[in-house]
Motif scaffolding. Structure first.
Motif, PDB file in Angstrom:
ATOM      1  N   VAL A 417       0.856  -1.191   0.000  1.00 26.47           N
ATOM      2  CA  VAL A 417       0.000   0.000   0.000  1.00 26.47           C
ATOM      3  C   VAL A 417       0.889   1.237   0.000  1.00 26.47           C
ATOM      4  O   VAL A 417       1.152   1.868   1.026  1.00 26.47           O
ATOM      5  N   LYS A 418       1.384   1.534  -1.179  1.00 28.09           N
ATOM      6  CA  LYS A 418       2.168   2.731  -1.458  1.00 28.09           C
ATOM      7  C   LYS A 418       1.847   3.161  -2.876  1.00 28.09           C
ATOM      8  O   LYS A 418       1.248   2.402  -3.651  1.00 28.09           O
ATOM      9  N   SER A 419       2.250   4.335  -3.244  1.00 29.32           N
ATOM     10  CA  SER A 419       2.016   4.810  -4.609  1.00 29.32           C
ATOM     11  C   SER A 419       2.921   4.084  -5.595  1.00 29.32           C
ATOM     12  O   SER A 419       4.028   3.647  -5.256  1.00 29.32           O
ATOM     13  N   ASP A 420       2.422   3.929  -6.837  1.00 25.46           N
ATOM     14  CA  ASP A 420       3.210   3.430  -7.975  1.00 25.46           C
ATOM     15  C   ASP A 420       3.779   2.033  -7.728  1.00 25.46           C
ATOM     16  O   ASP A 420       4.940   1.761  -8.040  1.00 25.46           O
ATOM     17  N   GLN A 421       2.966   1.144  -7.195  1.00 26.09           N
ATOM     18  CA  GLN A 421       3.425  -0.214  -6.883  1.00 26.09           C
ATOM     19  C   GLN A 421       2.946  -1.225  -7.926  1.00 26.09           C
ATOM     20  O   GLN A 421       1.813  -1.147  -8.405  1.00 26.09           O
ATOM     21  N   GLU A 422       3.821  -2.168  -8.236  1.00 24.43           N
ATOM     22  CA  GLU A 422       3.447  -3.352  -9.000  1.00 24.43           C
ATOM     23  C   GLU A 422       3.193  -4.504  -8.027  1.00 24.43           C
ATOM     24  O   GLU A 422       3.591  -4.441  -6.864  1.00 24.43           O
ATOM     25  N   LEU A 423       2.525  -5.544  -8.513  1.00 23.53           N
ATOM     26  CA  LEU A 423       2.386  -6.758  -7.716  1.00 23.53           C
ATOM     27  C   LEU A 423       3.779  -7.334  -7.483  1.00 23.53           C
ATOM     28  O   LEU A 423       4.592  -7.428  -8.406  1.00 23.53           O
ATOM     29  N   LYS A 424       4.057  -7.739  -6.234  1.00 24.18           N
ATOM     30  CA  LYS A 424       5.396  -8.220  -5.893  1.00 24.18           C
ATOM     31  C   LYS A 424       5.373  -9.688  -5.524  1.00 24.18           C
ATOM     32  O   LYS A 424       4.347 -10.223  -5.089  1.00 24.18           O
ATOM     33  N   GLU A 425       6.532 -10.319  -5.704  1.00 19.03           N
ATOM     34  CA  GLU A 425       6.733 -11.697  -5.255  1.00 19.03           C
ATOM     35  C   GLU A 425       7.794 -11.703  -4.168  1.00 19.03           C
ATOM     36  O   GLU A 425       8.827 -11.042  -4.289  1.00 19.03           O
ATOM     37  N   ARG A 426       7.536 -12.463  -3.120  1.00 17.79           N
ATOM     38  CA  ARG A 426       8.523 -12.587  -2.052  1.00 17.79           C
ATOM     39  C   ARG A 426       9.703 -13.412  -2.521  1.00 17.79           C
ATOM     40  O   ARG A 426       9.599 -14.283  -3.381  1.00 17.79           O
ATOM     41  N   LYS A 427      10.834 -13.154  -1.872  1.00 18.99           N
ATOM     42  CA  LYS A 427      12.023 -13.947  -2.145  1.00 18.99           C
ATOM     43  C   LYS A 427      11.886 -15.317  -1.486  1.00 18.99           C
ATOM     44  O   LYS A 427      11.226 -15.459  -0.458  1.00 18.99           O
ATOM     45  N   PRO A 428      12.531 -16.340  -2.050  1.00 23.08           N
ATOM     46  CA  PRO A 428      12.606 -17.627  -1.331  1.00 23.08           C
ATOM     47  C   PRO A 428      13.318 -17.435   0.001  1.00 23.08           C
ATOM     48  O   PRO A 428      14.091 -16.491   0.192  1.00 23.08           O
ATOM     49  N   HIS A 429      13.067 -18.344   0.915  1.00 15.22           N
ATOM     50  CA  HIS A 429      13.540 -18.185   2.291  1.00 15.22           C
ATOM     51  C   HIS A 429      14.332 -19.411   2.721  1.00 15.22           C
ATOM     52  O   HIS A 429      13.948 -20.545   2.430  1.00 15.22           O
ATOM     53  N   ARG A 430      15.452 -19.166   3.396  1.00 16.12           N
ATOM     54  CA  ARG A 430      16.194 -20.250   4.030  1.00 16.12           C
ATOM     55  C   ARG A 430      16.284 -19.937   5.521  1.00 16.12           C
ATOM     56  O   ARG A 430      16.722 -18.852   5.910  1.00 16.12           O
ATOM     57  N   TYR A 431      15.864 -20.866   6.333  1.00 13.53           N
ATOM     58  CA  TYR A 431      15.828 -20.615   7.773  1.00 13.53           C
ATOM     59  C   TYR A 431      17.228 -20.399   8.332  1.00 13.53           C
ATOM     60  O   TYR A 431      18.137 -21.177   8.023  1.00 13.53           O
ATOM     61  N   PRO A 432      17.399 -19.360   9.165  1.00 12.77           N
ATOM     62  CA  PRO A 432      18.705 -19.137   9.806  1.00 12.77           C
ATOM     63  C   PRO A 432      18.899 -20.028  11.027  1.00 12.77           C
ATOM     64  O   PRO A 432      19.930 -19.959  11.682  1.00 12.77           O
ATOM     65  N   TYR A 433      17.889 -20.833  11.340  1.00 11.62           N
ATOM     66  CA  TYR A 433      17.943 -21.724  12.495  1.00 11.62           C
ATOM     67  C   TYR A 433      17.274 -23.048  12.113  1.00 11.62           C
ATOM     68  O   TYR A 433      16.628 -23.150  11.062  1.00 11.62           O
ATOM     69  N   PHE A 434      17.411 -24.048  12.965  1.00  7.40           N
ATOM     70  CA  PHE A 434      16.696 -25.303  12.767  1.00  7.40           C
ATOM     71  C   PHE A 434      15.345 -25.216  13.469  1.00  7.40           C
ATOM     72  O   PHE A 434      15.272 -24.931  14.663  1.00  7.40           O
ATOM     73  N   CYS A 435      14.283 -25.437  12.714  1.00  7.97           N
ATOM     74  CA  CYS A 435      12.943 -25.406  13.302  1.00  7.97           C
ATOM     75  C   CYS A 435      12.764 -26.543  14.307  1.00  7.97           C
ATOM     76  O   CYS A 435      12.041 -26.392  15.295  1.00  7.97           O
ATOM     77  N   VAL A 436      13.417 -27.673  14.022  1.00  9.52           N
ATOM     78  CA  VAL A 436      13.415 -28.818  14.933  1.00  9.52           C
ATOM     79  C   VAL A 436      14.863 -29.251  15.127  1.00  9.52           C
ATOM     80  O   VAL A 436      15.576 -29.513  14.160  1.00  9.52           O
ATOM     81  N   ASP A 437      15.286 -29.317  16.365  1.00  4.46           N
ATOM     82  CA  ASP A 437      16.639 -29.780  16.710  1.00  4.46           C
ATOM     83  C   ASP A 437      16.461 -30.836  17.805  1.00  4.46           C
ATOM     84  O   ASP A 437      16.145 -30.506  18.952  1.00  4.46           O
ATOM     85  N   GLU A 438      16.665 -32.098  17.434  1.00  6.15           N
ATOM     86  CA  GLU A 438      16.325 -33.199  18.353  1.00  6.15           C
ATOM     87  C   GLU A 438      17.507 -34.132  18.573  1.00  6.15           C
ATOM     88  O   GLU A 438      18.211 -34.495  17.632  1.00  6.15           O
ATOM     89  N   LYS A 439      17.667 -34.513  19.826  1.00  5.43           N
ATOM     90  CA  LYS A 439      18.671 -35.506  20.201  1.00  5.43           C
ATOM     91  C   LYS A 439      17.945 -36.714  20.781  1.00  5.43           C
ATOM     92  O   LYS A 439      17.144 -36.586  21.711  1.00  5.43           O
ATOM     93  N   VAL A 440      18.254 -37.896  20.220  1.00  4.24           N
ATOM     94  CA  VAL A 440      17.648 -39.144  20.658  1.00  4.24           C
ATOM     95  C   VAL A 440      18.730 -40.011  21.289  1.00  4.24           C
ATOM     96  O   VAL A 440      19.748 -40.301  20.643  1.00  4.24           O
TER      97      VAL A 440
END
Length: 673
Positions: A417-440
């Protein structure tokens, strides 16, 4: 049909001039048997003799008309036809023009046999969702199997001042019909009576060989019509693997024009008053904080958790948001109101933020749609901070963490919601952390196993697990883990049918820590297991731990021809330790096998450490997410996931049974395998 019955939400009356008028004899003439109709009947399907659908749009109202005749040869369809519900929006009227049946060649008016009730629509009526929708319940008495039911009705939505966006812009998506039905005649007409030109775009139509045709864009001036017409028609789409053809109709605009229309509406709201004026206590709280990251977290969580989310379905038809002072004072608002308040707070603390419009439900299709503000149904906040973009949904509750540690929202397309905008696509994402970190840790001594799982969740996983533990009975949580481990340890193949609680003795699960800044939620599971080995039919003993969460079945089984695979897996890290007081086969494949996968869309690595009494596997899975896998790259992506599933998602160790004969047998197997 001469008597005009008018109620607030429905009327019984003749059709409008633009919809046309069809008399009884013409109806009967259109309901004729044919070879095509008889074939459907022989196949055990119901048949629609004709469906005539019209959509009429003007600058004062939208209307939709349908006239159809179909068989009631199936009990399920008879049941659905006898009792049905029509939901109408505020100020929308449902018009009934004709309800009849053709029975043994005689046309019978069923309106006298029809009972109509108007009820409040209870769908989504709780949890902060307000709606003035009404549900019109229609019951038709004495419908019989093998009747031909004729329905003629329309819906009219006059625009109020609240519908300012609908007055300015039109949007309608026609989707080709369900391919269960066969139609003797199928006709759809779009009628433009607006002053503005309407564009229409035909998408996912196919040639004779089933190949998708390039989209076509055409235009309708005021008074012009578009007609789609077929005879002896069954939609040929493969519903499980293809997208149904559709046509998008929208007032002819581009994204820049639309952004320039909407931006001043929001800017006017931003300029109404300052945060210091309407929220001095909140300002004092922010000013007392020294750390900017702490201020950002506080601002987000204040709006998410202290401002009650009210989804007002009627207000969402427009895009004019509530003033932030009103939202703060009343402590409630819809997505626009909450997003505007959050932006105003972020502006005060010097963080760059903007409102963005999204539609999570139709995100894939937005790139195919024509530009329209009516495409969007939700507003969120975009934050630019330290060279990174973050998206925050102000309507979500119970989410935590400083900005980089918060949950990630999956979607691709948005309009800022700004002036003179085109439809945008987000960049792909790589997590900077582990969503699951498990020790068995699974240690077996004297035929008793001690199992300990220590798991740290971050981001979305931490938020979800925090809610799960808060809202779920402790016994149910333990049973859930027990059930997962029953399969991970392969007990499902040698003691199926056993009460799981008798396998995992003294099982417990506890929250070890909950860091709401790092958004880390850590738990520990403990259990004692008698008879801990999996035993095969030849009485060979094994310790196994294979985590099926790593096997991405949805990727391996994906078969759609038109929809690219949407990649949204979490990053995961595992350390699995299996140790016993028995000697093991250190060269067995399941024990020694390692793998390295470097796919453009995920990296996978498993490394082993093996000793004479056990082994450890270290597994890391790092995906690149929030993107569509191109179809020409998907098979390599699928194959690499098959590689993960080929015994690379855990660890297995084989016990060498004690005794001379067992040792000789082991050496023989080792030599000749």
């Amino acid at each position: 049909m001469d008597n005009q019955i008018e109620i607030e939400n429905y009327r019984i009356r003749k059709s409008e001039e633009w919809a046309g008028n069809i008399d009884d004899q013409e109806l009967i003439n259109r309901i004729q048997d044919s070879d095509f109709a008889r074939q459907q009947n022989n196949d055990g399907k119901d048949f629609c003799y004709f469906l005539d659908k019209k959509y009429h749009t003007s600058n004062t109202e939208n209307s939709e008309y349908v006239c159809m005749a179909y068989t009631l040869n199936e009990p399920a369809n008879l049941e659905r036809a006898s009792v049905s519900d029509i939901v109408v929006e505020e100020n929308e009227v449902y018009n009934i023009h004709r309800i009849s049946v053709l029975r043994d060649g005689v046309l019978i008016d069923k309106i006298p046999d029809t009972k109509i009730k108007v009820l409040d629509s209870e769908n989504h009526s709780s949890g902060g969702i307000l709606s003035s929708n009404k549900k019109i319940n229609i019951t038709i008495k004495d419908l019989r199997l093998y009747d031909i039911l004729i329905l003629e009705d329309s819906r009219v939505k006059p625009f109020t001042d609240r519908d300012f966006l609908r007055k300015e812009f039109s949007k309608y998506v026609w989707v080709s019909p369900d391919n269960y039905w066969a139609y003797g005649s199928y006709k759809f007409t779009f009628i433009n009576e607006r002053n503005e030109k309407i564009a229409y775009k035909k998408t996912f139509f196919r040639d004779e060989n089933g190949n998708v045709l390039e989209p076509e864009v055409h235009y309708l001036e005021k008074g012009e019509k578009f007609v789609f017409e077929e005879t002896n028609y069954i939609n040929p789409v493969d519903a499980n693997r293809e997208i149904f053809p559709f046509i998008d109709f929208a007032t002819d605009n581009n994204w820049i024009e639309l952004s320039n229309y909407i931006a001043p509406i929001y800017q006017e709201i931003f300029n109404k008053s300052s945060l210091k004026d309407f929220a001095p206590n909140l300002v004092d709280k922010l000013d007392s904080m020294q750390d900017l990251e702490e201020k950002i977290q506080f601002a987000i969580e204040y709006v998410q958790n202290n401002i009650y989310y009210i989804f007002n379905a009627d207000e969402m038809n427009g895009h004019k948001p509530q003033e932030p002072a009103v939202t703060y004072e009343n402590k409630q608002g819809d997505c626009k109101a909450k997003s505007v308040l959050l932006k105003v707070i972020l502006d005060y603390i010097g963080v760059e933020a903007s409102i963005v419009l999204v539609n999570f439900h139709t995100d894939f299709y937005i790139k195919y749609y024509l530009p329209s503000l009516l495409t969007f149904n939700h507003a969120i906040v975009k934050i630019n901070h330290k060279g990174e973009e973050y998206f925050i949904d102000a309507t979500i509750r119970d989410e935590f963490g400083t900005l980089e540690n918060r949950g990630f929202i999956y979607f691709m397309h948005y309009l800022e919601v700004k002036s003179d905008q085109e439809l945008k696509e987000r960049k792909p994402h790589r997590y900077p952390y582990f969503c699951v970190d498990e020790k068995v840790d699974f240690n077996v001594k004297d035929a008793t196993g001690k199992l300990v799982l220590t798991t740290t969740y971050k981001g979305n996983r931490a938020n979800a697990m925090r809610r799960y533990f808060k809202n779920t009975n402790k016994r149910e949580v333990i049973d859930s883990w027990n059930n997962f481990l029953f399969y991970s340890l392969n007990y499902s193949n040698d003691r199926n049918g056993t009460d799981i609680r008798n396998i995992f003795k003294d099982a417990s699960i506890d929250i070890i820590s909950d860091d709401k800044k790092l958004n880390e939620f850590r738990i520990q599971y403990n259990a004692t297991i008698e008879n801990p080995y999996f035993v095969d039919p030849k009485n060979n003993r094994f310790l196994m731990y294979f985590d099926r969460n790593l096997v991405k079945t949805s990727a391996r089984d994906y078969m759609h021809k038109d929809l690219p695979f949407w990649h949204n897996f979490d990053s995961e890290k595992y350390e699995i330790n299996l140790y016993t007081d028995q000697k093991i086969d250190t060269e067995e494949r399941y024990t020694a096998q390692e793998s390295t996968i470097n796919n453009p869309y995920f990296d996978f690595k498993s490394r082993k450490k093996v000793s004479k009494n056990g082994a450890t596997v270290y597994i890391e899975y790092n995906p690149l997410v929030n993107l569509e896998i191109p179809q020409n790259e998907f098979e390599k992506f699928r194959t690499d996931h098959h590689t993960v599933a080929d015994s690379n998602f855990g660890l297995g160790i084989d016990v060498i049974e004690p005794g001379l004969m067992n040792m000789l047998k082991f050496n023989f197997k080792k030599r000749f395998k």
